[in-house]
Design a protein around this motif. Structure first.
Motif, PDB file in Angstrom:
ATOM      1  N   THR A   2       0.837  -1.184   0.000  1.00 13.24           N
ATOM      2  CA  THR A   2       0.000   0.000   0.000  1.00 13.24           C
ATOM      3  C   THR A   2       0.886   1.252   0.000  1.00 13.24           C
ATOM      4  OG1 THR A   2      -0.077   0.166   2.412  1.00 13.24           O
ATOM      5  CG2 THR A   2      -1.732  -1.247   1.344  1.00 13.24           C
ATOM      6  N   ASN A   3       0.262   2.391  -0.287  1.00 15.73           N
ATOM      7  CA  ASN A   3       1.015   3.644  -0.266  1.00 15.73           C
ATOM      8  C   ASN A   3       1.554   3.932   1.135  1.00 15.73           C
ATOM      9  OD1 ASN A   3       1.534   5.938  -2.258  1.00 15.73           O
ATOM     10  ND2 ASN A   3       0.895   7.069  -0.433  1.00 15.73           N
ATOM     11  N   GLU A   4       0.774   3.602   2.150  1.00 12.49           N
ATOM     12  CA  GLU A   4       1.215   3.812   3.534  1.00 12.49           C
ATOM     13  C   GLU A   4       2.438   2.952   3.856  1.00 12.49           C
ATOM     14  OE1 GLU A   4      -1.887   3.299   2.555  1.00 12.49           O
ATOM     15  OE2 GLU A   4      -2.665   5.321   2.914  1.00 12.49           O
ATOM     16  N   GLN A   5       2.475   1.761   3.309  1.00 13.81           N
ATOM     17  CA  GLN A   5       3.632   0.886   3.529  1.00 13.81           C
ATOM     18  C   GLN A   5       4.875   1.432   2.834  1.00 13.81           C
ATOM     19  OE1 GLN A   5       1.775  -2.731   2.130  1.00 13.81           O
ATOM     20  NE2 GLN A   5       1.372  -3.464   4.208  1.00 13.81           N
ATOM     21  N   TYR A   6       4.684   2.042   1.669  1.00 18.79           N
ATOM     22  CA  TYR A   6       5.816   2.688   1.003  1.00 18.79           C
ATOM     23  C   TYR A   6       6.376   3.818   1.875  1.00 18.79           C
ATOM     24  CZ  TYR A   6       5.688   0.415  -3.576  1.00 18.79           C
ATOM     25  OH  TYR A   6       5.779  -0.496  -4.603  1.00 18.79           O
ATOM     26  N   ILE A   7       5.492   4.598   2.481  1.00 17.59           N
ATOM     27  CA  ILE A   7       5.945   5.693   3.348  1.00 17.59           C
ATOM     28  C   ILE A   7       6.693   5.132   4.545  1.00 17.59           C
ATOM     29  CG2 ILE A   7       5.178   7.548   4.877  1.00 17.59           C
ATOM     30  CD1 ILE A   7       2.939   8.114   2.878  1.00 17.59           C
ATOM     31  N   GLU A   8       6.189   4.057   5.115  1.00 22.84           N
ATOM     32  CA  GLU A   8       6.872   3.419   6.239  1.00 22.84           C
ATOM     33  C   GLU A   8       8.284   2.990   5.831  1.00 22.84           C
ATOM     34  OE1 GLU A   8       6.420  -0.554   9.070  1.00 22.84           O
ATOM     35  OE2 GLU A   8       4.632   0.313   8.125  1.00 22.84           O
ATOM     36  N   ALA A   9       8.409   2.449   4.621  1.00 23.92           N
ATOM     37  CA  ALA A   9       9.725   2.022   4.133  1.00 23.92           C
ATOM     38  C   ALA A   9      10.648   3.213   3.916  1.00 23.92           C
ATOM     39  CB  ALA A   9       9.562   1.223   2.849  1.00 23.92           C
ATOM     40  N   ILE A  10      10.111   4.322   3.411  1.00 23.52           N
ATOM     41  CA  ILE A  10      10.925   5.537   3.217  1.00 23.52           C
ATOM     42  C   ILE A  10      11.498   5.996   4.555  1.00 23.52           C
ATOM     43  CG2 ILE A  10      10.780   8.012   2.674  1.00 23.52           C
ATOM     44  CD1 ILE A  10       8.834   7.275   0.412  1.00 23.52           C
ATOM     45  N   SER A 225      -0.592  10.134  -0.573  1.00 18.39           N
ATOM     46  CA  SER A 225      -1.055   9.934   0.796  1.00 18.39           C
ATOM     47  C   SER A 225      -1.943  11.081   1.256  1.00 18.39           C
ATOM     48  CB  SER A 225       0.136   9.785   1.747  1.00 18.39           C
ATOM     49  OG  SER A 225       0.792  11.037   1.935  1.00 18.39           O
ATOM     50  N   LYS A 226      -1.867  12.212   0.559  1.00 20.75           N
ATOM     51  CA  LYS A 226      -2.696  13.376   0.878  1.00 20.75           C
ATOM     52  C   LYS A 226      -3.883  13.511  -0.069  1.00 20.75           C
ATOM     53  CE  LYS A 226       0.067  14.655   4.187  1.00 20.75           C
ATOM     54  NZ  LYS A 226      -0.359  14.544   5.609  1.00 20.75           N
ATOM     55  N   GLY A 227      -4.134  12.451  -0.844  1.00 23.30           N
ATOM     56  CA  GLY A 227      -5.326  12.442  -1.683  1.00 23.30           C
ATOM     57  C   GLY A 227      -5.133  12.941  -3.099  1.00 23.30           C
ATOM     58  N   ILE A 228      -3.888  13.192  -3.521  1.00 23.71           N
ATOM     59  CA  ILE A 228      -3.644  13.687  -4.877  1.00 23.71           C
ATOM     60  C   ILE A 228      -2.996  12.595  -5.712  1.00 23.71           C
ATOM     61  CG2 ILE A 228      -2.304  15.295  -6.286  1.00 23.71           C
ATOM     62  CD1 ILE A 228      -2.677  17.384  -4.214  1.00 23.71           C
ATOM     63  N   ASN A 229      -3.670  12.198  -6.790  1.00 22.94           N
ATOM     64  CA  ASN A 229      -3.090  11.285  -7.758  1.00 22.94           C
ATOM     65  C   ASN A 229      -2.432  12.111  -8.853  1.00 22.94           C
ATOM     66  OD1 ASN A 229      -4.095   8.717  -6.667  1.00 22.94           O
ATOM     67  ND2 ASN A 229      -6.113   9.552  -7.184  1.00 22.94           N
TER      68      ASN A 229
END
Length: 259
Positions: A2-10, A225-229
């Motif tokens: 998920t996008n949240e998991q990508y942020i966690e990895a960053i 993550s802030k709603g912008i694609n």
């Protein structure tokens, strides 16, 4: 992922050069090879997975594998190598592996001798992958201190900015700050004018464009993550869209998620 998991990895990612004396397991190597194949198929690149990467390094320690980051000799390929290579890095980090982007401290000639790469293709970097040691080695600490004497903020990356960045863009740029960059140079220059965000590097036919590809991915993850694609256009302008997948398509996505 998920996008949240990508942020966690960053947030978790750090360049690691000291690995345990434990090679990657067969299942993990298979998953990484599948990700490499997916990148090559979807992006037209020439990534190559090498099981034992230790013969190509002198200052790295332990047992580790690597991905040779290669592709056509074009500016776009350089940027795509950074974008898709970082996608693999973040997936590996999320699953507990240590990684490091390397552009200079490996035996490049030996890599070319080992792989079967067409003469019109180029190797732009390699990515080491392994089980990182629990504590940073002296070499790792020394190299970090040498390259992080002054971290460049995202505000320093702007060549022009005629208005306050939208909150979503500012968060995306904060994730750009956290992206790996050769000797921590952060060469990408951004402009925000008339509500339009764009970027470039002053030497596009160099490994600076690999850094740009990494920055593009981190920014997209942040704003999503802030709603912008959105997506980056061919001329490197950020364009908002209705929908956008952050990572490359992978027919083995289920295996990746269940690793």
């Amino acid at each position: 992922m998920t996008n949240e998991q990508y942020i966690e990895a960053i947030e978790k990612r750090h360049s690691r050069r000291a690995y345990k004396q434990k090679p990657l397991g067969a299942e993990i190597k298979q998953v990484i090879s599948q990700m490499v194949d997916a990148v090559n198929e979807s992006a037209g690149l020439d990534f190559i997975f090498i099981d034992d990467a230790t013969p190509f390094f002198k200052i790295f320690t332990g047992k580790f594998s690597m991905i040779v980051v290669a592709g056509p000799d074009t500016q776009k390929a350089r940027e795509d190598c950074g974008y898709y290579g970082e996608s693999i890095v973040l997936q590996c980090v999320y699953h507990g592996l240590g990684t490091c982007w390397v552009s200079g401290t490996y035996n490049e000639n030996k890599v070319y001798e080992t792989i079967n790469l067409a003469s019109e293709k180029r190797v732009y970097a390699v990515i080491t992958i392994g089980y990182a040691k629990d504590h940073y080695s002296l070499i790792e600490k020394t190299m970090y201190n040498a390259t992080h004497k002054k971290n460049k903020t995202y505000q320093d990356m702007f060549e022009a900015c005629d208005a306050k960045l939208p909150e979503e863009y500012a968060y995306g740029m904060k994730l750009v700050e956290k992206g790996p960059s050769a000797v921590n140079r952060r060469p990408v220059k951004f402009r925000y004018e008339n509500g339009i965000l764009s970027g470039y590097v002053d030497e596009p036919y160099s490994d600076k464009s690999v850094d740009f590809g990494i920055a593009k991915l981190h920014f997209l993850i942040g704003v999503k993550s802030k709603g912008i694609n959105g997506k980056w256009s061919f001329d490197n302008v950020f364009e908002q869209t209705q929908s956008q997948r952050i990572k490359f398509e992978s027919k083995n996505e289920e295996e990746n998620d269940n690793e």
